[in-house]
Design a protein around this motif. Structure first.
Motif, mmCIF file in Angstrom:
data_model
loop_
_atom_site.group_PDB
_atom_site.id
_atom_site.type_symbol
_atom_site.label_atom_id
_atom_site.label_comp_id
_atom_site.label_asym_id
_atom_site.label_seq_id
_atom_site.Cartn_x
_atom_site.Cartn_y
_atom_site.Cartn_z
ATOM 1 N N GLU A 1 -20.187 -2.288 -6.866
ATOM 2 C CA GLU A 1 -19.458 -2.584 -5.761
ATOM 3 C C GLU A 1 -17.926 -2.209 -6.253
ATOM 4 N N ILE A 2 -17.256 -1.544 -5.413
ATOM 5 C CA ILE A 2 -15.972 -1.027 -5.301
ATOM 6 C C ILE A 2 -14.890 -1.776 -4.552
ATOM 7 N N ARG A 3 -13.943 -2.573 -5.064
ATOM 8 C CA ARG A 3 -13.282 -3.517 -4.441
ATOM 9 C C ARG A 3 -11.804 -3.205 -4.286
ATOM 10 N N ASN A 4 -11.104 -3.217 -3.270
ATOM 11 C CA ASN A 4 -9.668 -3.173 -3.060
ATOM 12 C C ASN A 4 -9.055 -3.987 -2.148
ATOM 13 N N LYS A 5 -7.750 -4.419 -2.786
ATOM 14 C CA LYS A 5 -7.083 -5.346 -1.746
ATOM 15 C C LYS A 5 -6.429 -4.496 -0.574
ATOM 16 N N GLY A 6 -7.040 -5.265 0.514
ATOM 17 C CA GLY A 6 -6.492 -4.569 1.781
ATOM 18 C C GLY A 6 -7.566 -4.233 2.978
ATOM 19 N N ARG A 7 -7.593 -5.310 3.872
ATOM 20 C CA ARG A 7 -8.725 -4.918 5.100
ATOM 21 C C ARG A 7 -8.290 -3.487 5.740
ATOM 22 N N LEU A 8 -9.229 -3.445 6.702
ATOM 23 C CA LEU A 8 -9.108 -2.006 7.304
ATOM 24 C C LEU A 8 -7.667 -2.087 8.079
ATOM 25 N N TYR A 9 -7.105 -1.018 8.136
ATOM 26 C CA TYR A 9 -5.791 -0.934 8.726
ATOM 27 C C TYR A 9 -5.902 -0.555 10.097
ATOM 28 N N GLY A 10 -4.728 -0.758 10.956
ATOM 29 C CA GLY A 10 -4.392 -0.356 12.300
ATOM 30 C C GLY A 10 -5.579 -1.194 13.215
ATOM 31 N N GLY A 11 -6.132 -1.988 13.074
ATOM 32 C CA GLY A 11 -7.005 -2.938 14.143
ATOM 33 C C GLY A 11 -8.535 -2.044 13.806
ATOM 34 N N LEU A 12 -8.743 -1.362 12.938
ATOM 35 C CA LEU A 12 -10.103 -0.867 13.144
ATOM 36 C C LEU A 12 -11.166 -1.817 12.374
ATOM 37 N N THR A 13 -12.224 -1.582 12.870
ATOM 38 C CA THR A 13 -13.335 -2.589 12.707
ATOM 39 C C THR A 13 -14.462 -1.788 11.536
ATOM 40 N N ILE A 14 -15.160 -2.452 11.115
ATOM 41 C CA ILE A 14 -16.332 -1.701 10.179
ATOM 42 C C ILE A 14 -17.284 -0.961 10.974
#
Length: 454
Positions: free
Chosen positions: A295-308
């Motif tokens: 697993e590679i984890r970073n703080k910060g959800r997808l930016y600019g309203g993008l979805t997975i």
């Protein structure tokens, strides 16, 4: 719309039987705006997609417009029109807006799947905070107290050369890269080219850990790294490759190492973590290696309203740290066309992307050692069978197989790959020595293992 198709509610689509449901419809508009900054609402269609139709009088559309204007803050200007669906009159409302958070009847909502959830005070504060942060990007903000002496001129010189440009002095190079303004350094300048970025940013770090099982109950190794972004990217890649299986294949007479997880996919995921993380958050980029996954984890959800779903199906990217992204692009660490996710999925199709809390997590599935390279496990198994007729346990067979691939492997690495403790590995090695299957040549440090053929 095909006559046989039915509309289906989603994060950007809401269906209502009639304008008698105008108030919950307005709440849905706000919820979709707060989540995706756009959406559609239909009156005259049941939530299961059945088209009922809607009575539309002279003032119906005007009344809807006035109700939206009176009950949604800040104001939006939707498109409201009469449409025919399956031969029946319906009302379609299409809307967009990025001035979040939006309120309906004085309260804030957010869209989760096809439902509207009332936001708590804390969640509302988080949205406002993220909005303010996006207006003042972290990477372009001035790093107070940092001076040119805090940067490494050697790092900048090497970067300019790697970018195929001419070095014209420290300050001039920084100006061209937009990393300095009125002799004041940006955060990006310090975290990329600083001698000791962690002096200014305690979260300029990387945490790595390896676990013996599929959860965090037993830690084999834990390390923490500090330094500039390029150093941390390098350390993350090295740590992962050091702690996963490496098989091999033959190209002619040449042995080629084959990691169980594609090296290019690892690189893209690591680079993305450092490029897109939220540096306002006090946390590091984290790498966790489990028995069955990385697993590679970073703080910060997808930016600019993008979805997975969007990043997986479309070559699109929204940049939280535009300046850092431009620096990465200069030396081709990332592409402007947002192809990183596509590269990962091309090389490792089973890669999983998740958002949990405020974290973005990339998960690579580990392959069993038998699948690494070209039938490496099969060849190792045959070799183990040739070597000894002794009865070996499954763990002992795994130890022999790993040693055949890498005679320099350490007991710690054996423990990690087999999934048992270091003490258990030592006990098994002792038994293998007594069976005259294994011996150690040279000192504990600097020596290597040898499997004895019979």
């Amino acid at each position: 719309m095909n006559s046989e198709e039915r509309l289906k509610e989603s994060e950007i689509l809401e269906l209502k039987k009639s304008t008698a449901q105008l108030k919950p419809g307005i709440i849905s508009i706000v919820a979709m705006l707060n989540k995706n900054q756009e959406g559609k609402l239909y009156f005259g269609i049941k939530d299961d997609g059945t088209v009922l139709g809607q009575d539309i009088g002279e003032d119906t559309l005007r009344n809807i417009s006035q109700s939206i204007s009176a009950n949604i803050e800040p104001r939006i200007y939707p498109s409201i029109r009469q449409v025919s669906i399956k031969g029946k009159n319906c009302i379609e409302i299409e809307f967009r807006g990025s001035d979040i958070p939006y309120l309906a009847y004085g309260r804030a909502y957010i869209r989760i799947s096809d439902e509207d959830k009332l936001l708590s005070r804390r969640e509302l504060e988080d949205i406002i905070l993220r909005k303010n942060r996006s207006q003042l990007k972290w990477d372009t903000a001035i790093c107070r107290d940092a001076t040119l002496e805090d940067l490494s001129e050697e790092k900048i010189r090497e970067f300019v050369k790697a970018a195929g440009k001419k070095y014209t002095g420290l300050e001039n190079s920084l100006k061209k890269l937009k990393l300095i303004e009125d002799r004041k350094l940006t955060n990006a300048a310090v975290i990329i080219f600083g001698e000791n970025p962690e002096t200014f940013f305690p979260n300029a770090k990387l945490r790595c850990a390896t676990f013996a099982t599929c959860d965090t109950s037993y830690i084999i190794d834990m390390q923490e790294f500090t330094g500039d972004i390029f150093d941390l990217i390098e350390e993350a890649q090295k740590y992962i490759l050091k702690n996963i299986h490496i098989g091999m294949k033959l190209e002619g007479l040449k042995r080629i190492d084959v990691p169980e997880i594609n090296e290019e996919a690892i690189r893209e995921a690591v680079v993305n973590a450092f490029c897109h993380r939220d540096y306002y958050e006090y946390d590091s980029v984290n790498v966790a290696i489990f028995k069955n996954r990385v697993e590679i984890r970073n703080k910060g959800r997808l930016y600019g309203g993008l979805t997975i779903e969007q990043i997986k199906s479309e070559m699109v990217s929204e940049r939280r740290n535009e300046l850092i992204a431009e620096i990465f692009h200069e030396i081709h660490l990332i592409e402007k066309w947002g192809r990183g996710i596509n590269t990962i999925l091309t090389k490792e199709p089973d890669t999983d992307f998740r958002e949990i809390g405020n974290q973005f997590i990339v998960t690579f599935k580990r392959k069993s050692i038998e699948k690494v390279g070209e039938k490496v496990g099969e060849k190792v198994g045959e070799k183990v069978g040739e070597i000894t007729k002794e009865t070996l346990t499954e763990n002992q067979k795994k130890i022999i197989g790993l040693i055949l691939q890498n005679p320099d492997i350490t007991t710690r690495e054996l423990a990690e790959n087999v999934g048992i403790s270091k003490r258990k590995v030592e006990e098994n090695i002792s038994k293998l020595k007594k069976k005259e299957v294994l011996r150690r040549l040279g000192p504990a440090r600097g020596g290597h293992w040898e499997v004895i053929e019979k």
